[in-house]
Write a protein that holds these residues in place. Sequence first.
Motif, PDB file in Angstrom:
ATOM      1  N   GLU A  95       6.150  24.784  -1.671  1.00 25.15           N
ATOM      2  CA  GLU A  95       4.746  24.745  -1.236  1.00 25.15           C
ATOM      3  C   GLU A  95       4.283  23.295  -1.132  1.00 25.15           C
ATOM      4  OE1 GLU A  95       0.430  26.107  -3.059  1.00 25.15           O
ATOM      5  OE2 GLU A  95       2.253  27.088  -3.784  1.00 25.15           O
ATOM      6  N   ARG A  96       3.568  22.992  -0.057  1.00 23.14           N
ATOM      7  CA  ARG A  96       3.131  21.607   0.135  1.00 23.14           C
ATOM      8  C   ARG A  96       2.046  21.245  -0.875  1.00 23.14           C
ATOM      9  NH1 ARG A  96       0.788  20.206   5.826  1.00 23.14           N
ATOM     10  NH2 ARG A  96      -1.232  20.692   4.893  1.00 23.14           N
ATOM     11  N   PRO A  97       2.268  20.189  -1.668  1.00 23.25           N
ATOM     12  CA  PRO A  97       1.246  19.812  -2.654  1.00 23.25           C
ATOM     13  C   PRO A  97       0.030  19.174  -1.993  1.00 23.25           C
ATOM     14  CG  PRO A  97       3.110  18.291  -2.730  1.00 23.25           C
ATOM     15  CD  PRO A  97       3.457  19.344  -1.723  1.00 23.25           C
ATOM     16  N   ALA A  98      -1.108  19.306  -2.644  1.00 21.65           N
ATOM     17  CA  ALA A  98      -2.341  18.699  -2.120  1.00 21.65           C
ATOM     18  C   ALA A  98      -2.176  17.190  -2.069  1.00 21.65           C
ATOM     19  CB  ALA A  98      -3.514  19.073  -3.022  1.00 21.65           C
ATOM     20  N   GLY A  99      -2.503  16.594  -0.918  1.00 22.31           N
ATOM     21  CA  GLY A  99      -2.375  15.154  -0.744  1.00 22.31           C
ATOM     22  C   GLY A  99      -1.163  14.758   0.081  1.00 22.31           C
ATOM     23  N   ALA A 100      -0.240  15.714   0.291  1.00 19.21           N
ATOM     24  CA  ALA A 100       0.991  15.389   1.042  1.00 19.21           C
ATOM     25  C   ALA A 100       0.817  15.546   2.551  1.00 19.21           C
ATOM     26  CB  ALA A 100       2.142  16.270   0.566  1.00 19.21           C
ATOM     27  N   GLU A 101      -0.300  16.134   2.977  1.00 15.16           N
ATOM     28  CA  GLU A 101      -0.498  16.323   4.413  1.00 15.16           C
ATOM     29  C   GLU A 101      -0.515  14.972   5.125  1.00 15.16           C
ATOM     30  OE1 GLU A 101      -4.232  16.341   2.090  1.00 15.16           O
ATOM     31  OE2 GLU A 101      -2.508  17.689   2.102  1.00 15.16           O
ATOM     32  N   GLY A 102       0.168  14.914   6.264  1.00 18.49           N
ATOM     33  CA  GLY A 102       0.204  13.673   7.033  1.00 18.49           C
ATOM     34  C   GLY A 102       1.157  12.628   6.498  1.00 18.49           C
ATOM     35  N   MET A 103       1.959  12.968   5.475  1.00 17.00           N
ATOM     36  CA  MET A 103       2.888  11.963   4.928  1.00 17.00           C
ATOM     37  C   MET A 103       3.979  11.634   5.948  1.00 17.00           C
ATOM     38  SD  MET A 103       5.408  13.930   2.221  1.00 17.00           S
ATOM     39  CE  MET A 103       7.023  13.195   2.569  1.00 17.00           C
ATOM     40  N   PRO A 113       4.964  29.313   8.618  1.00 13.04           N
ATOM     41  CA  PRO A 113       3.609  29.223   9.184  1.00 13.04           C
ATOM     42  C   PRO A 113       2.617  28.673   8.160  1.00 13.04           C
ATOM     43  CG  PRO A 113       4.069  31.462   8.498  1.00 13.04           C
ATOM     44  CD  PRO A 113       5.307  30.666   8.186  1.00 13.04           C
ATOM     45  N   VAL A 114       3.076  28.502   6.895  1.00 11.85           N
ATOM     46  CA  VAL A 114       2.180  27.934   5.872  1.00 11.85           C
ATOM     47  C   VAL A 114       2.600  26.489   5.613  1.00 11.85           C
ATOM     48  CG1 VAL A 114       1.682  30.158   4.774  1.00 11.85           C
ATOM     49  CG2 VAL A 114       3.664  28.824   4.012  1.00 11.85           C
ATOM     50  N   PRO A 115       1.693  25.656   5.070  1.00  8.86           N
ATOM     51  CA  PRO A 115       2.050  24.250   4.808  1.00  8.86           C
ATOM     52  C   PRO A 115       3.144  24.139   3.744  1.00  8.86           C
ATOM     53  CG  PRO A 115      -0.340  24.589   4.729  1.00  8.86           C
ATOM     54  CD  PRO A 115       0.293  25.945   4.738  1.00  8.86           C
ATOM     55  N   VAL A 116       4.231  23.461   4.079  1.00  6.75           N
ATOM     56  CA  VAL A 116       5.352  23.333   3.142  1.00  6.75           C
ATOM     57  C   VAL A 116       5.863  21.884   3.104  1.00  6.75           C
ATOM     58  CG1 VAL A 116       6.179  25.724   3.304  1.00  6.75           C
ATOM     59  CG2 VAL A 116       6.998  24.024   4.954  1.00  6.75           C
ATOM     60  N   HIS A 169      10.077  15.833   4.273  1.00  7.71           N
ATOM     61  CA  HIS A 169       9.054  15.873   5.332  1.00  7.71           C
ATOM     62  C   HIS A 169       8.197  17.123   5.154  1.00  7.71           C
ATOM     63  CE1 HIS A 169      11.032  18.983   8.064  1.00  7.71           C
ATOM     64  NE2 HIS A 169      11.984  18.739   7.185  1.00  7.71           N
ATOM     65  N   VAL A 170       7.008  17.076   5.742  1.00 13.01           N
ATOM     66  CA  VAL A 170       6.105  18.230   5.659  1.00 13.01           C
ATOM     67  C   VAL A 170       6.117  18.979   6.990  1.00 13.01           C
ATOM     68  CG1 VAL A 170       4.592  17.322   3.867  1.00 13.01           C
ATOM     69  CG2 VAL A 170       4.130  16.738   6.236  1.00 13.01           C
ATOM     70  N   ALA A 171       5.798  20.264   6.917  1.00 14.34           N
ATOM     71  CA  ALA A 171       5.778  21.106   8.122  1.00 14.34           C
ATOM     72  C   ALA A 171       4.782  22.246   7.915  1.00 14.34           C
ATOM     73  CB  ALA A 171       7.183  21.659   8.399  1.00 14.34           C
ATOM     74  N   GLU A 182       0.837  -1.200   0.000  1.00 11.95           N
ATOM     75  CA  GLU A 182       0.000   0.000   0.000  1.00 11.95           C
ATOM     76  C   GLU A 182       0.873   1.250   0.000  1.00 11.95           C
ATOM     77  OE1 GLU A 182      -3.552   0.739   0.216  1.00 11.95           O
ATOM     78  OE2 GLU A 182      -3.432  -1.180  -0.816  1.00 11.95           O
ATOM     79  N   LEU A 183       0.534   2.206  -0.863  1.00 10.25           N
ATOM     80  CA  LEU A 183       1.225   3.505  -0.879  1.00 10.25           C
ATOM     81  C   LEU A 183       0.164   4.574  -0.606  1.00 10.25           C
ATOM     82  CD1 LEU A 183       3.452   2.968  -4.075  1.00 10.25           C
ATOM     83  CD2 LEU A 183       4.158   2.735  -1.693  1.00 10.25           C
ATOM     84  N   PRO A 184      -0.161   4.803   0.674  1.00  6.63           N
ATOM     85  CA  PRO A 184      -1.336   5.627   1.007  1.00  6.63           C
ATOM     86  C   PRO A 184      -1.197   7.119   0.687  1.00  6.63           C
ATOM     87  CG  PRO A 184      -0.175   4.926   3.007  1.00  6.63           C
ATOM     88  CD  PRO A 184       0.481   4.224   1.869  1.00  6.63           C
ATOM     89  N   THR A 185       0.037   7.657   0.728  1.00  5.46           N
ATOM     90  CA  THR A 185       0.207   9.086   0.462  1.00  5.46           C
ATOM     91  C   THR A 185       0.447   9.305  -1.030  1.00  5.46           C
ATOM     92  OG1 THR A 185       1.171   9.434   2.660  1.00  5.46           O
ATOM     93  CG2 THR A 185       1.558  11.149   1.022  1.00  5.46           C
ATOM     94  N   ARG A 186      -0.398  10.129  -1.651  1.00  2.53           N
ATOM     95  CA  ARG A 186      -0.251  10.387  -3.092  1.00  2.53           C
ATOM     96  C   ARG A 186      -0.404  11.865  -3.369  1.00  2.53           C
ATOM     97  NH1 ARG A 186      -2.786   5.337  -6.371  1.00  2.53           N
ATOM     98  NH2 ARG A 186      -1.994   3.745  -4.973  1.00  2.53           N
ATOM     99  N   PHE A 187       0.525  12.386  -4.159  1.00  2.00           N
ATOM    100  CA  PHE A 187       0.430  13.801  -4.558  1.00  2.00           C
ATOM    101  C   PHE A 187       1.211  14.006  -5.848  1.00  2.00           C
ATOM    102  CE2 PHE A 187       3.895  13.353  -1.478  1.00  2.00           C
ATOM    103  CZ  PHE A 187       4.967  13.979  -2.114  1.00  2.00           C
ATOM    104  N   GLU A 188       1.070  15.210  -6.424  1.00  2.98           N
ATOM    105  CA  GLU A 188       1.806  15.550  -7.643  1.00  2.98           C
ATOM    106  C   GLU A 188       2.710  16.740  -7.378  1.00  2.98           C
ATOM    107  OE1 GLU A 188      -0.820  16.163 -10.962  1.00  2.98           O
ATOM    108  OE2 GLU A 188      -0.776  14.032 -11.478  1.00  2.98           O
TER     109      GLU A 188
END
Length: 369
Positions: free
Chosen positions: A185-193, A165-168, A160-162, A122-128
Amino acid sequence: MKATIERATLLRGLAHVQSVVERRNTIPILSNVLIEAGAGGLRLMATDLDLQIVETIEAAVDQGGATTVPAHTLFDIVRKLPEGAQVELSAAEGKMAIHAGRARFNLSTLPRDDFPIIAEGELPTRFELPAAALRQIIDKTRFAISTEETRYYLNGIFLHVADDPVPVLKAAATDGHRLARVTVERPAGAEGMPDVIVPRKCVAELRKLIDEVDGHVGVSLSATKIRFDLGGAVLTSKLIDGTFPDYSRVIPTGNDKMLKLDPKSFMDGVDRVSTIASDKTRAVKMALERDRVILSVTSPENGTAAEEVPGDYSAQPFEIGFNARYLMDILHQIDGDMVEVHLADAAAPTLIREHDRSEALYVLMPMRV
């Protein structure tokens, strides 16, 4: 199997897959490329058990089937065929015949069923990610990847994501002497990776493939595997099983001495004076004075060298030394016409960046000179 393919198309596909194959293998099948002929054309696959690449290329398939042949040998054959040649591949009874013009080759094959395939799970985290952003991440960090096998957890790029003060999305690499970090900039879908370390070899193969991608690269990952979808090619790699150090602790925040200068003239000056440095003492000394830096190298075997470089500096004069190659590696990444060097003293880590809004920053440990 039987298929006909244009030489340039086959050569490009083989060039990508054969570079994953190690030159020396104790397991014979790992020296081979898997070739599958089907309705979609030819599918090429190679692996070293940690990294796997699959590429689909256009071909006229007369008869479907699959086999494996020595990757480097096939690549060399196709590379030496005349330009514009039509290459006919046919496999049967443990052999593959290659016909192109007047050239004929017969290669031994190994069964397709023996070829190992990396189980992705399983590869649960997906983004572009835009190809340009991924290219920037790699180019501005990979020079700092450690080659020391004992510190295996430093042998890759840490992603890693952080929220600061903005999602990166942050990418970092260090070998203990220097640190490179890029923030995008953090791509959509990368949150919680999960935090992951992408191995050096995967980074190198990925960089070769990115130049042929115009749009976005699909990234899928778990805590142990990562997959990059690059259109015609799919790269899958195991991740480094280790904990990357908390690198934020070495990024200085209180360096109060600021030096601004032209990165090109600074790098050229460092390059010139380091010509006489012996490999053991790759140190260049920087004497900071008002609005100038005097670069110097002293080598017991070769003599001395010095050069003055103009710069914007108004703090207290002092001297500091750096490894010349490490300093040039960092300056080589600066795209603009100004670089900021934030210093504290001769023993403290130094921060280097283009400006306070730049996506990339670098930390370099000084040397005693």
